[in-house]
Design a protein around this motif. Structure first.
Motif, PDB file in Angstrom:
ATOM      1  N   SER A 189       0.822  -1.207   0.000  1.00 36.71           N
ATOM      2  CA  SER A 189       0.000   0.000   0.000  1.00 36.71           C
ATOM      3  C   SER A 189       0.860   1.263   0.000  1.00 36.71           C
ATOM      4  CB  SER A 189      -0.949   0.001   1.194  1.00 36.71           C
ATOM      5  OG  SER A 189      -0.224   0.108   2.393  1.00 36.71           O
ATOM      6  N   ALA A 190       2.002   1.236   0.652  1.00 37.15           N
ATOM      7  CA  ALA A 190       2.860   2.426   0.710  1.00 37.15           C
ATOM      8  C   ALA A 190       3.475   2.762  -0.653  1.00 37.15           C
ATOM      9  CB  ALA A 190       3.940   2.252   1.775  1.00 37.15           C
ATOM     10  N   PRO A 191       4.130   1.817  -1.352  1.00 34.14           N
ATOM     11  CA  PRO A 191       4.658   2.179  -2.667  1.00 34.14           C
ATOM     12  C   PRO A 191       3.568   2.485  -3.697  1.00 34.14           C
ATOM     13  CG  PRO A 191       5.666   0.144  -1.914  1.00 34.14           C
ATOM     14  CD  PRO A 191       4.594   0.495  -0.946  1.00 34.14           C
ATOM     15  N   ALA A 192       2.433   1.810  -3.596  1.00 30.69           N
ATOM     16  CA  ALA A 192       1.367   2.067  -4.561  1.00 30.69           C
ATOM     17  C   ALA A 192       0.827   3.478  -4.417  1.00 30.69           C
ATOM     18  CB  ALA A 192       0.240   1.051  -4.382  1.00 30.69           C
ATOM     19  N   ASN A 193       0.807   4.003  -3.199  1.00 27.36           N
ATOM     20  CA  ASN A 193       0.340   5.370  -2.993  1.00 27.36           C
ATOM     21  C   ASN A 193       1.433   6.399  -3.207  1.00 27.36           C
ATOM     22  OD1 ASN A 193      -2.412   5.093  -2.311  1.00 27.36           O
ATOM     23  ND2 ASN A 193      -1.820   4.277  -0.327  1.00 27.36           N
ATOM     24  N   GLY A 194       2.645   6.103  -2.797  1.00 30.06           N
ATOM     25  CA  GLY A 194       3.695   7.118  -2.777  1.00 30.06           C
ATOM     26  C   GLY A 194       4.474   7.298  -4.060  1.00 30.06           C
ATOM     27  N   VAL A 195       4.786   6.221  -4.737  1.00 32.05           N
ATOM     28  CA  VAL A 195       5.681   6.310  -5.898  1.00 32.05           C
ATOM     29  C   VAL A 195       5.074   7.129  -7.043  1.00 32.05           C
ATOM     30  CG1 VAL A 195       6.847   4.948  -7.664  1.00 32.05           C
ATOM     31  CG2 VAL A 195       6.973   4.256  -5.284  1.00 32.05           C
ATOM     32  N   VAL A 211      -3.522   8.330 -13.154  1.00 30.98           N
ATOM     33  CA  VAL A 211      -2.594   7.284 -12.694  1.00 30.98           C
ATOM     34  C   VAL A 211      -2.501   7.304 -11.178  1.00 30.98           C
ATOM     35  CG1 VAL A 211      -0.196   6.511 -12.761  1.00 30.98           C
ATOM     36  CG2 VAL A 211      -1.293   7.325 -14.839  1.00 30.98           C
ATOM     37  N   VAL A 212      -2.432   8.512 -10.597  1.00 28.80           N
ATOM     38  CA  VAL A 212      -2.367   8.619  -9.134  1.00 28.80           C
ATOM     39  C   VAL A 212      -3.639   8.072  -8.508  1.00 28.80           C
ATOM     40  CG1 VAL A 212      -2.286  10.258  -7.221  1.00 28.80           C
ATOM     41  CG2 VAL A 212      -0.738  10.534  -9.142  1.00 28.80           C
ATOM     42  N   LEU A 213      -4.787   8.373  -9.093  1.00 25.57           N
ATOM     43  CA  LEU A 213      -6.055   7.872  -8.569  1.00 25.57           C
ATOM     44  C   LEU A 213      -6.137   6.355  -8.654  1.00 25.57           C
ATOM     45  CD1 LEU A 213      -8.772   8.784  -7.393  1.00 25.57           C
ATOM     46  CD2 LEU A 213      -9.647   8.828  -9.724  1.00 25.57           C
ATOM     47  N   LEU A 214      -5.717   5.798  -9.773  1.00 29.36           N
ATOM     48  CA  LEU A 214      -5.721   4.343  -9.954  1.00 29.36           C
ATOM     49  C   LEU A 214      -4.780   3.659  -8.960  1.00 29.36           C
ATOM     50  CD1 LEU A 214      -6.757   1.964 -11.706  1.00 29.36           C
ATOM     51  CD2 LEU A 214      -4.714   2.293 -13.088  1.00 29.36           C
ATOM     52  N   CYS A 215      -3.588   4.206  -8.794  1.00 29.86           N
ATOM     53  CA  CYS A 215      -2.631   3.613  -7.852  1.00 29.86           C
ATOM     54  C   CYS A 215      -3.089   3.782  -6.407  1.00 29.86           C
ATOM     55  CB  CYS A 215      -1.251   4.223  -8.057  1.00 29.86           C
ATOM     56  SG  CYS A 215      -0.489   3.723  -9.607  1.00 29.86           S
ATOM     57  N   SER A 216      -3.771   4.891  -6.104  1.00 31.00           N
ATOM     58  CA  SER A 216      -4.317   5.066  -4.760  1.00 31.00           C
ATOM     59  C   SER A 216      -5.407   4.043  -4.475  1.00 31.00           C
ATOM     60  CB  SER A 216      -4.864   6.482  -4.576  1.00 31.00           C
ATOM     61  OG  SER A 216      -3.831   7.414  -4.607  1.00 31.00           O
ATOM     62  N   ALA A 217      -6.225   3.757  -5.474  1.00 33.64           N
ATOM     63  CA  ALA A 217      -7.259   2.731  -5.301  1.00 33.64           C
ATOM     64  C   ALA A 217      -6.622   1.359  -5.097  1.00 33.64           C
ATOM     65  CB  ALA A 217      -8.186   2.708  -6.509  1.00 33.64           C
ATOM     66  N   ALA A 218      -5.564   1.066  -5.852  1.00 27.92           N
ATOM     67  CA  ALA A 218      -4.858  -0.217  -5.661  1.00 27.92           C
ATOM     68  C   ALA A 218      -4.217  -0.269  -4.283  1.00 27.92           C
ATOM     69  CB  ALA A 218      -3.807  -0.395  -6.746  1.00 27.92           C
ATOM     70  N   GLY A 219      -3.651   0.844  -3.824  1.00 28.24           N
ATOM     71  CA  GLY A 219      -3.063   0.887  -2.484  1.00 28.24           C
ATOM     72  C   GLY A 219      -4.111   0.700  -1.397  1.00 28.24           C
ATOM     73  N   LEU A 220      -5.297   1.264  -1.615  1.00 26.21           N
ATOM     74  CA  LEU A 220      -6.384   1.087  -0.651  1.00 26.21           C
ATOM     75  C   LEU A 220      -6.818  -0.370  -0.587  1.00 26.21           C
ATOM     76  CD1 LEU A 220      -8.477   2.373   1.264  1.00 26.21           C
ATOM     77  CD2 LEU A 220      -9.961   2.585  -0.735  1.00 26.21           C
ATOM     78  N   LEU A 221      -6.913  -1.024  -1.744  1.00 24.05           N
ATOM     79  CA  LEU A 221      -7.270  -2.448  -1.746  1.00 24.05           C
ATOM     80  C   LEU A 221      -6.214  -3.279  -1.024  1.00 24.05           C
ATOM     81  CD1 LEU A 221      -8.711  -2.925  -5.332  1.00 24.05           C
ATOM     82  CD2 LEU A 221      -9.948  -2.901  -3.169  1.00 24.05           C
TER      83      LEU A 221
END
Length: 110
Positions: A56-62, A72-82
């Motif tokens: 969750s940390a790299p998916a949100n931060g990178v 892309v940020v929204l998609l990665c934030s959703a993946a990090g939330l999952l």
């Protein structure tokens, strides 16, 4: 070093080695008295839960650090939330699987 890379570096150093060990089923000797891997088709559930929390940390931060677009940020934030929600839920499943056989043994007559 850019301060935005400190948190991903620290989470990688703290979460990734134990999560990879637990997910593969190789528990260090000093942890064996406290942790018993709960297997799910060859993978350990506590290890997978730690990997979910780690991811969750790299998916949100990178993506934010690299300056990616809003989509892309929204998609990665959703993946990090999952990943962040999936990690603790796997830990709950692992706890219930460990408790279920113990509860079944307590009801059996001696």
């Amino acid at each position: 070093m850019n301060p935005q890379w400190v948190l991903p570096a620290v989470t990688t150093a703290v979460f990734l080695p134990p999560a990879a060990l637990l997910a593969s089923g190789r528990v260090p000797a000093r942890w064996r008295s406290r942790l018993e891997p709960v297997r799910l088709r060859g993978l350990s559930l506590p290890g997978l839960s730690l990997l979910g929390l780690y991811l969750s940390a790299p998916a949100n931060g990178v993506p934010r650090t690299l300056g990616a677009g809003f989509g892309v940020v929204l998609l990665c934030s959703a993946a990090g939330l999952l990943c962040a929600l999936g990690g603790p839920s796997l830990l709950v499943v692992a706890g219930r699987r460990q408790a279920a056989p113990a509860a079944g043994r307590a009801d059996e007559p001696r």
